[in-house]
Structure formats: C-alpha cells, structure tokens
Write an enzyme that holds these catalytic residues in place. Structure first.
Site, PDB file in Angstrom:
ATOM      1  CE1 TYR A 171      -4.276   0.594  -0.366  1.00  0.00           C
ATOM      2  CE2 TYR A 171      -4.435  -1.340   1.040  1.00  0.00           C
ATOM      3  CZ  TYR A 171      -5.014  -0.443   0.160  1.00  0.00           C
ATOM      4  OH  TYR A 171      -6.313  -0.593  -0.208  1.00  0.00           O
ATOM      5  CD  GLU A 208      -4.871   4.955   0.567  1.00  0.00           C
ATOM      6  OE1 GLU A 208      -4.943   5.696   1.559  1.00  0.00           O
ATOM      7  OE2 GLU A 208      -5.728   4.104   0.283  1.00  0.00           O
ATOM      8  CG  ASP A 235      -7.415  10.907 -24.007  1.00  0.00           C
ATOM      9  OD1 ASP A 235      -6.363  10.254 -24.166  1.00  0.00           O
ATOM     10  OD2 ASP A 235      -8.509  10.377 -23.726  1.00  0.00           O
ATOM     11  CB  THR A 262      -3.802   4.429 -22.187  1.00  0.00           C
ATOM     12  OG1 THR A 262      -3.637   4.531 -23.597  1.00  0.00           O
ATOM     13  CG2 THR A 262      -5.247   4.676 -21.806  1.00  0.00           C
ATOM     14  CE  LYS A 299      -6.148   3.049 -26.125  1.00  0.00           C
ATOM     15  NZ  LYS A 299      -6.357   3.730 -24.832  1.00  0.00           N
ATOM     16  NE  ARG A 328      -6.023  -3.038 -20.220  1.00  0.00           N
ATOM     17  CZ  ARG A 328      -6.242  -2.884 -21.533  1.00  0.00           C
ATOM     18  NH1 ARG A 328      -5.514  -3.554 -22.401  1.00  0.00           N
ATOM     19  NH2 ARG A 328      -7.163  -2.073 -21.957  1.00  0.00           N
TER      20      ARG A 328
HETATM   21  N1  DSN Z   1     -11.070   1.428 -25.435  1.00  0.00           N
HETATM   22  C1  DSN Z   1      -9.998   2.226 -25.973  1.00  0.00           C
HETATM   23  C2  DSN Z   1      -9.940   2.149 -27.455  1.00  0.00           C
HETATM   24  O1  DSN Z   1     -10.148   1.058 -27.953  1.00  0.00           O
HETATM   25  O2  DSN Z   1      -9.668   3.129 -28.120  1.00  0.00           O
HETATM   26  C3  DSN Z   1     -10.062   3.586 -25.500  1.00  0.00           C
HETATM   27  O3  DSN Z   1     -10.261   3.560 -24.130  1.00  0.00           O
END
Ligand code: DSN
Length: 430
Positions: free
Chosen positions: A66, A68, A211, A237, A240, A246
């Site tokens: 933990y 925090e 974003d 994120t 990707k 993730r």
């Molecule tokens: N679900 C993602 C995508 O496929 O673009 C975005 O969060």
C-alpha cells in the site's frame, strides 16, 4: 525467453504449472488467451504486446504494498522501494514527453481523464469534447459517463471529408463558453492541430486538455505532433502505441495544475496506487527512451499507411481517405455489411479488430457501419510492409465476398493464410 524455461509451464513469463493443477479452469483460460494472442492477427488499434520485462515487472512483490500518497509523502510506512519505482516512472515519462510534471498513478485512461475533469471543472460546467461517433472517447463527454452526466457536455465533430471541423469547435466554444475543451480521440486517424485548439481555448479562456492515449508512442518518437507546448494538461494510456502495461498518466508543465491533479488522482478519484503496475510503467518508459523504440514507431506508422493504402486500392472506403497514425477506420456502408458482422467474420478467420462507429453513422453503437484497424500490435510481432499488404488482401477477400456462395471456402483459405502468418512471427519467441 530464458532457454531453461519449459514452454509448457510458462505462458509468457507466467508460471502456470502449479496453478494449472490447482485451478485448471482459470489457469486454462490464461493459457488459452496466450494461444489466442499467438494465433490471431491483432489489429485492435488500442492493443499491443508488452515486452517480457514489462510482463515480469507486472507480476512482482510491489503488488503487496500500500502506498497511498506520493513519493516521500506516503500515508504508510515501508514505501522506500516503491518510491524508487514511482520516481523512475515520473522521471522517464517527463523525459519522453519533454514535460515538467507527471502523475503516473491513474489505473487507466478513464481514471486519468476523470481526475483531470475533477481537477479543472465543477459539476454543471461546460465541457467541449469530440463526439463519440465522430472519433472521440466515452470519457470526453459521452452521455452514459460521469463526463456526460456531471458536466454540461457539448460535442464537436468532423467535416464531411472526415477531418476535425475546427470552425465548428470555435463556433461551439464561443456559443457555450466551456470551462474545458478536450482534444484527442479514440478513432481519429489524422494529425490533430493542438496549436489551433489552444488558440480556440485561449479565445474563450478555457483549459485545453489533450488525451493522446492512442498517439503517445508516435508522439514520443517524433512522428505525431506533441500537445505538450499547447495543452494545459495531457493524459494518455500507457498500453497502446506506448507499449507499456495497462494504465494511465497525466502530464503538465504548470506547477499549480500539477498540484491540483495530484490531489484529484489521490485522494479525489483513487486510493492506493498499483505499485507493481507503476514499476512496469517505468520499465516500458525506459524501453521507449531507446533508439529501437523510434524505429518501432516508424514501422508502426509505415505499416499503418501501407494497410490503409492497400485497402483503398482494393476499393474499400477509409474515413478521411487515409491515415497519419497507427490506425484507420473503414466505412463498410458500400459493402452492405455492418461493423458487427465484419468484426465477427474477421475473427472467424483469425483477424481481431473492433466494430466502430463512423462519422454521421446511422447505425447504433452495437452494430456500427465501420471497423477500426491498427498496426501497433503486429508491428511488435515483426510484421512489415509485405505482411500488412497481405492483411489488407485478407480483409478485402473476407468482407467483399460476404454473401458470396463460396464465402465459407474463401474464409477457410483466409484462415489458413492468417495462421501461417502468425506462425512465422511468434509471440515472445516461444
Ligand atoms: N477502449 C480504448 C480504445 O479502444 O480506443 C479507448 O479507451
């Protein structure tokens, strides 16, 4: 993979031998998922395959801890070593994006986006984001999400030719005076003019929030415009095109916003950070700092352009007529096939993609008139231009012959061809 390891007992780096004996159903599913990934052509634009190092960092003892709070300011004792991991992740992502402040704790892109809205706006404030069917993300103001329920959400879109309608953004901004303008998208393949978005935001005194979840890996490789000098806050994120575990991140160059964002992430939106995931983010960021990553990103872009060009050559319609990124959205209207059916047909031959709304779509999100395809994952597997041309041919053969009496035979051939391609480029070289 370490040559002493036994393939039968490891899925990636995941030891399953004991687990399989104890809990065959669950560990069997993990093993099956490994083989699915190995044996299918992965075109989901938001997915990728992490390195062995990232995979093993995910399964480490930091999951027990933990923590925090933030490095050197935790609410628990014993945080010295997890502090090292979090500081490394912050330092590396700041270097990648050339920015001053980073929060690496968001569990996902959605949590990162929620935290930013929590930091910048109050319920009832106007938020101007890209509409879902136009290419935006759920968290950019879509009705079923907090971003659509707690804020007065206004959406912009694209012009008939599929490019962001900046005149509309300006018009809506002047009309509704948003507190926050969101740019960035889930299924927009073209370059985003972040400078123009900032000019519009400044003209109505709104925060600009970018974003870049989809484009992050291309941005850090210098192949897609960076929003860092234009947006007040940037989220992404990590899994990707950036090819990490993730998770989410939030970046800014503004010290006072950085403070607000830290409070918004914890304690505003999240509790304890997932320290094993943060360690894995640090590993992935270090990988992205290497010259090989630039080469990888260049290949991702090249493969994506080749895929889109070949699909077009074969007569398929691509939204906006092409791509500047790792993804394309196909408009299936002229083939008289829905995105849902196309996704299923392609999965049956071993090609994974997702149904996707197209701009001005008349079908509901459960059907859609399009599919989205991306090159990030299979480029990681080693696919090059020739393989992406072959993928385009396979997609065309399967979709253009839908309803043809020979369709099942065509699909059987396509399935064999896809399987052969996957065999030539093994996942994790097992
Ligand atoms: N679900 C993602 C995508 O496929 O673009 C975005 O969060």
């Amino acid at each position: 993979m370490d040559s002493n390891m036994n393939n039968r007992d490891f899925v990636g780096y995941f030891p399953i031998a004991d687990g399989r004996r104890r809990d065959a159903e669950l560990f069997g599913a993990i093993e099956d998922e490994f083989h699915r990934q190995q044996n299918q052509i992965e075109l989901i634009a938001s997915e990728n395959f992490v390195s062995m190092d990232v995979l093993s960092a995910l399964g480490n003892v930091m999951t027990n801890k933990y923590a925090e709070g933030y490095p050197n300011k935790r609410y628990y004792g014993g945080c010295g070593y997890v502090d090292v991991a979090e500081k490394l992740a912050i330092k590396r992502i700041c270097e990648l994006f050339n920015c001053r402040f980073a929060n690496v704790q968001p569990h996902s892109g959605a949590q990162a986006n929620l935290s930013v809205l929590y930091a910048l706006a109050r319920p009832g404030d106007v938020v101007l984001g890209m509409g879902l069917a136009m290419g935006g993300h759920l968290t950019h103001g879509a009705a079923p999400t907090i971003s659509g329920r707690w804020f007065r959400s206004i959406s912009y879109g694209v012009t008939e030719d599929g490019f962001i309608d900046y005149d509309q953004v300006l018009r809506l901004a002047r009309e509704h005076m948003p507190k926050v303008i969101i740019c960035g998208a889930s299924s927009y393949s073209r370059r985003i003019d972040f400078e123009r978005f900032r000019e519009i935001s400044d003209s109505v005194e709104a925060y600009l929030f970018a974003d870049v979840a989809h484009y992050a890996g291309l941005i850090v490789a210098g192949l897609y415009p960076s929003p860092m000098n234009h947006a007040h806050v940037v989220t992404s994120t990590t899994h990707k095109t950036l090819r990490g575990p993730r998770g989410g991140i939030i970046l800014t160059n503004d010290a006072s916003l950085a403070k607000k964002i830290d409070s918004a992430v914890f304690p505003g939106v999240q509790g304890g950070p997932l320290m094993n995931v943060i360690a894995a983010k640090a590993v992935a960021f270090e990988e992205a700092l290497q010259p090989e990553f630039k080469k990888y990103a260049k290949n991702v872009l090249e493969n994506s352009i080749v895929l889109a060009d070949r699909l077009k050559e074969l007569g398929l319609d691509i939204i906006s007529g092409g791509t500047d990124s790792h993804m394309s959205v196909l408009d299936l209207t002229r083939l008289s096939i829905t995105g849902k059916v196309a996704e299923m047909e392609l999965e049956e031959v071993g090609i994974t993609c997702n149904k996707n709304a197209i701009p001005f779509d008349e079908l509901p999100p459960s059907q859609t008139s399009g599919i989205r395809v991306g090159s990030a994952a299979m480029t990681t597997r080693g696919f090059g231009v020739d393989e992406f041309v072959q993928i385009a041919d396979l997609i065309h053969r399967v979709l253009a012959n839908y309803g043809n009496p020979n369709h099942e035979v065509i699909k059987m051939d396509a399935r064999m061809e896809a399987a052969n391609l996957c065999r030539r480029f093994p996942l994790y070289n097992t």
